[in-house]
Design an enzyme around this catalytic site. Structure first.
Site: not given
Ligand code: MLT
Length: 206
Positions: A102, A152, A183
């Site tokens: 991320s 996501d 995610h």
């Protein structure tokens, strides 16, 4: 920068650079490194930005919109830190494989976007395009795996696809692995990363 350095049992293996997600810490991805290559040294860096108590690697204006000036400065800061860490811990600076999730994948992506020799390899879990409108350096010496979620909501699939195309056009050997768990960093995607790493014998062996 705050970081953990764990010397691996095999000095010929790459150094795994671990970059956590927003609100994470330098401890988060240690089990992942163990899974990818238990013999490799690990350099796990904590983000330098505090967003309402959540640690990140660079500032953002709002979710999904990055403060590009800060991103460029933090990218340089991390690049220089890697040079210093290599000297301090006597490892080969050219032998780093980044593993980011991320926000950590986004700063790793930004390093690739700014420097030809940032990483030998990079595993980017749920990344976005870190910055638009840049001419990327020649990345023919880097191999990159992107793992992304078809559903996501934070790092949409189009972003991952665009990142894949940009890296490939810059000459990086690029692969993409799709998941369907939003995610989340899932076990199957970590297994895909382990397989990708192992299949790239120049990363996994001396
Ligand atoms: C970012 O800010 O880097 C991305 O939006 C992912 C995240 O939430 O950290």
């Amino acid at each position: 920068m705050n970081y953990i350095y764990n010397q691996g049992s095999n000095p010929d293996k790459p150094v795994l650079l671990l970059l956590h997600g927003t609100g994470g810490s330098e401890f988060d991805l240690l089990p992942l490194a163990e899974r990818i290559d238990p013999e490799a040294s690990v350099l796990s860096v904590r983000g330098n930005v505090n967003e309402n108590g959540m640690v990140r690697y660079f500032k953002r204006l709002r979710p999904g919109v990055f403060d590009e000036k800060d991103l460029v400065e933090r990218t340089k800061e991390l690049y220089e830190f890697l040079d210093e860490a290599a000297e301090e811990h006597a490892f080969d600076r050219r032998n780093i494989v980044a593993i980011g999730y991320s926000n950590g994948a986004n700063i790793a992506g930004s390093l690739l976007f700014h420097y030809a020799d940032a990483f030998k390899g990079a595993i980017l879990h749920h990344p976005m395009v870190p910055i638009h409108g840049l001419t990327l350096p020649a990345l023919s010496h880097s191999s990159v795996l992107i793992t992304a979620g078809e559903n996501d909501p934070i790092c949409p699939p189009e972003e991952s696809e665009e990142l894949y195309t940009l890296l490939q056009e810059a000459g990086a050997e690029t692969a993409i692995h799709w998941e369907n768990n939003g995610h989340q960093l899932s076990a199957t995607e970590i297994e895909a990363a382990r397989k990708w790493y192992t299949d790239h014998s120049f990363l996994a062996t001396d």
